[in-house]
Design an enzyme around this catalytic site. Structure first.
Site, PDB file in Angstrom:
ATOM      1  N   THR A  76       7.059   7.429  20.046  1.00 50.05           N
ATOM      2  CA  THR A  76       7.976   8.010  18.983  1.00 50.05           C
ATOM      3  C   THR A  76       9.398   8.133  18.771  1.00 50.05           C
ATOM      4  O   THR A  76       9.873   7.810  18.132  1.00 50.05           O
ATOM      5  CB  THR A  76       7.234   8.495  18.363  1.00 50.05           C
ATOM      6  OG1 THR A  76       5.415   7.826  17.713  1.00 50.05           O
ATOM      7  CG2 THR A  76       7.646   8.804  17.153  1.00 50.05           C
ATOM      8  N   ASN A 165       0.449  -3.495  19.692  1.00 52.20           N
ATOM      9  CA  ASN A 165      -0.373  -2.557  20.504  1.00 52.20           C
ATOM     10  C   ASN A 165      -1.523  -2.818  18.859  1.00 52.20           C
ATOM     11  O   ASN A 165      -2.686  -2.778  19.389  1.00 52.20           O
ATOM     12  CB  ASN A 165      -0.087  -1.059  19.563  1.00 52.20           C
ATOM     13  CG  ASN A 165       0.316  -1.466  18.055  1.00 52.20           C
ATOM     14  OD1 ASN A 165       1.524  -1.799  17.955  1.00 52.20           O
ATOM     15  ND2 ASN A 165       0.520  -0.177  16.625  1.00 52.20           N
ATOM     16  N   GLN A 199       2.602  -0.530  25.360  1.00 50.72           N
ATOM     17  CA  GLN A 199       1.587  -1.303  25.688  1.00 50.72           C
ATOM     18  C   GLN A 199       1.373  -2.563  26.942  1.00 50.72           C
ATOM     19  O   GLN A 199       0.447  -3.023  26.873  1.00 50.72           O
ATOM     20  CB  GLN A 199       0.800  -2.400  24.593  1.00 50.72           C
ATOM     21  CG  GLN A 199       0.586  -1.096  23.208  1.00 50.72           C
ATOM     22  CD  GLN A 199      -0.427  -0.412  23.472  1.00 50.72           C
ATOM     23  OE1 GLN A 199      -0.841  -0.682  24.270  1.00 50.72           O
ATOM     24  NE2 GLN A 199      -0.653   0.415  22.268  1.00 50.72           N
ATOM     25  N   SER A 219       5.524   5.391  27.152  1.00 49.77           N
ATOM     26  CA  SER A 219       5.165   6.356  27.117  1.00 49.77           C
ATOM     27  C   SER A 219       3.686   7.111  28.022  1.00 49.77           C
ATOM     28  O   SER A 219       2.826   5.440  28.119  1.00 49.77           O
ATOM     29  CB  SER A 219       3.986   6.292  25.578  1.00 49.77           C
ATOM     30  OG  SER A 219       4.052   7.925  25.478  1.00 49.77           O
ATOM     31  N   ALA A 220       3.889   7.950  28.555  1.00 51.10           N
ATOM     32  CA  ALA A 220       2.338   8.209  29.697  1.00 51.10           C
ATOM     33  C   ALA A 220       0.894   8.058  28.913  1.00 51.10           C
ATOM     34  O   ALA A 220      -0.070   7.852  29.857  1.00 51.10           O
ATOM     35  CB  ALA A 220       3.006   9.762  30.242  1.00 51.10           C
ATOM     36  N   HIS A 221       0.684   8.394  27.982  1.00 48.26           N
ATOM     37  CA  HIS A 221      -0.460   8.505  27.797  1.00 48.26           C
ATOM     38  C   HIS A 221      -1.138   7.623  26.823  1.00 48.26           C
ATOM     39  O   HIS A 221      -2.451   7.093  26.812  1.00 48.26           O
ATOM     40  CB  HIS A 221      -0.506  10.133  26.098  1.00 48.26           C
ATOM     41  CG  HIS A 221      -0.189   9.021  24.966  1.00 48.26           C
ATOM     42  ND1 HIS A 221      -1.415   8.826  23.838  1.00 48.26           N
ATOM     43  CD2 HIS A 221       0.650   8.611  24.382  1.00 48.26           C
ATOM     44  CE1 HIS A 221      -0.849   8.258  23.085  1.00 48.26           C
ATOM     45  NE2 HIS A 221       0.392   8.645  22.911  1.00 48.26           N
ATOM     46  N   THR A 257      14.031  22.293  26.842  1.00 49.43           N
ATOM     47  CA  THR A 257      13.473  22.638  27.509  1.00 49.43           C
ATOM     48  C   THR A 257      12.570  21.467  28.116  1.00 49.43           C
ATOM     49  O   THR A 257      11.693  20.977  27.199  1.00 49.43           O
ATOM     50  CB  THR A 257      12.225  23.331  27.807  1.00 49.43           C
ATOM     51  OG1 THR A 257      14.046  24.599  27.372  1.00 49.43           O
ATOM     52  CG2 THR A 257      12.258  24.277  28.970  1.00 49.43           C
ATOM     53  N   CYS A 345      -5.420   4.310   7.933  1.00 51.01           N
ATOM     54  CA  CYS A 345      -5.833   5.288   7.044  1.00 51.01           C
ATOM     55  C   CYS A 345      -4.526   6.265   6.292  1.00 51.01           C
ATOM     56  O   CYS A 345      -4.674   7.238   7.302  1.00 51.01           O
ATOM     57  CB  CYS A 345      -7.299   6.065   7.361  1.00 51.01           C
ATOM     58  SG  CYS A 345      -7.658   5.922   6.135  1.00 51.01           S
TER      59      CYS A 345
END
Ligand SMILES: Cc1ncc(COP(=O)(O)O)c(C=O)c1O
Length: 403
Positions: A76, A165, A199, A219-221, A257, A345
């Site tokens: 994001t 996605n 993705q 993105s890592a997650h 940081t 939603c």
């Protein structure tokens, strides 16, 4: 005796569990190696070394120089930096060139992630940029000719996701990259090409020179790494400005940081994704194809959304006639199975999926989708258990609806 309820996770596009090997590399940086990488003493230098090692892993993954990678809090943030930072960069160039009065023009697609779409909408509302939202074909793929036609004299940025996605369709990034490189040969102000590759990282070639992109978001997650950390590839000499002011970290582009354990985790997750791509691709593709073929055979009134071929190997997205997506999701959740639905939603307000609307589905159909995304920990037993549960839930919902 209390029996633990069986839980099955089939929502890997939403987030992934942390790989234990990733967690093991992160752990020391929460406690004994807690230094701030900006500090000059040994604690700081230990942390700084770890950040630079992760930057090297990321650079190897994307085929670029370490100085072309910056760490962020996730996709994001990376995408906001791209859309807003390139626009600000262009605006400051304009000030120098008093003859050019054109507002910058950005091309994106109708089915990008909401962070790209809302960043574009904001610039549009503030009168800072003009945006073209490219339509998407029925199969869920952007038309290259349409992209070419949209390019104008004042186009500064093209931002197109690598893989959608929701429906998992793969976009022709390499072809669009080639097209933009060719167009740029005869232009003063170069068009910058960005792809949100969130993705795609687990399964597709992400070498930036093969793709022809100047900017790339990760993105890592989504790749068995931690949440709240990501990176952005920025090709050398790309005119992009910071959007967050502060201490000047990350080559002055992203102050704050460093999230050291997160960055270490991202580096390891990228290394594993690279090493294990082929193996994971085969595993999930076989299971996903089994899932699609059983569902199409055993449940009536079902449709697969998006191209069957130009599709990431872990995604299946269906519409079930006379069975709403939310009803299916909740019914499956009661059985311990986690999947996702296309509609967003928000504050109790159910909106149809903008992705499904973009590929030409009606509002009613766009409410009814079910996204099933598999991952490297998914087993055939889980897939079969899911299909049997789904059959029950679909039948129950249809009975209630009197169908
Ligand atoms: C294509 C795409 N872009 C961006 C994001 C946002 O990622 P993050 O959670 O790292 O901010 C996601 C995740 O939902 C995504 O799938």
């Amino acid at each position: 005796m209390h029996m633990k309820k069986k839980r099955i996770y089939l929502d890997y596009a939403s987030t992934t569990p942390l790989d234990p090997r990733v967690f093991a590399t992160m752990k020391p940086y929460f406690q004994e190696k807690f230094g701030n990488p900006m500090s000059l003493h040994s604690f700081g230098q230990e942390a700084s070394k770890a950040v630079e090692k992760a930057r090297k892993y990321a650079a190897d993954f994307f085929g670029c120089e370490p100085s072309e990678i910056i760490f962020t809090s996730g996709a994001t943030e990376s995408n906001n930096l791209v859309i807003k930072g390139v626009t600000i960069g262009y605006a400051s160039q304009l000030k120098k060139n008093k003859k050019n009065k054109l507002k910058p023009h950005i091309i994106t697609t109708q089915f990008e992630h909401s962070c790209v779409l809302s960043a574009c909408k904001k610039l549009e509302e503030q009168g800072m940029a003009e945006i073209t939202y490219l339509p998407v074909e029925k199969e869920g793929v952007v038309n290259i000719k349409e992209a070419q036609r949209a390019i104008k004299k004042n186009t500064i940025l093209v931002s197109i996701m690598y893989v959608n996605n929701e429906i998992g369709t793969i976009q022709p990034i390499k072809e669009i990259g080639k097209l933009i490189t060719k167009i740029n040969e005869n232009r003063g102000t170069k068009i910058i090409f960005h792809t949100d590759a969130v993705q795609a990282i687990n399964y597709l070639d992400c070498k930036v020179d093969n793709l022809g992109t100047d900017l790339l978001t990760a993105s890592a997650h989504k790749i068995y790494g931690p949440k709240g950390v990501g990176c952005l590839y920025i090709r050398k000499n790309t005119p992009i400005r910071r959007i967050q002011d502060g201490g000047g970290h990350e080559f002055g582009l992203r102050s704050g940081t460093h999230n050291v354990p997160g960055i270490v985790g991202l580096g390891m997750a990228l290394e594993l994704a690279d090493k294990e791509r082929k193996k994971n691709y085969k595993i999930v593709e076989k299971l996903r194809d089994h899932l699609i073929s059983r569902i199409m055979k055993e449940i009536k009134g079902v449709k697969l959304n998006g191209s069957k071929i130009k599709r990431i190997p872990n995604n299946a997205n269906f519409i079930f006639k006379d069975a709403e997506g939310e009803g299916l999701l909740l019914g499956l959740d009661m059985k311990g199975i986690a999947v996702s639905t296309g509609s967003a939603c928000s504050a109790g307000d159910l909106r149809p999926s903008h992705v499904l609307l973009a590929i030409g589905l009606s509002e009613e159909e766009s409410h009814g989708s079910l996204r099933v995304t598999l991952g490297k920990y998914t087993t055939k037993q889980e897939v079969d258990y899911f299909i049997n549960a789904l059959k029950e839930v679909v039948n129950r919902l249809r009975k209630i609806a009197g169908k």
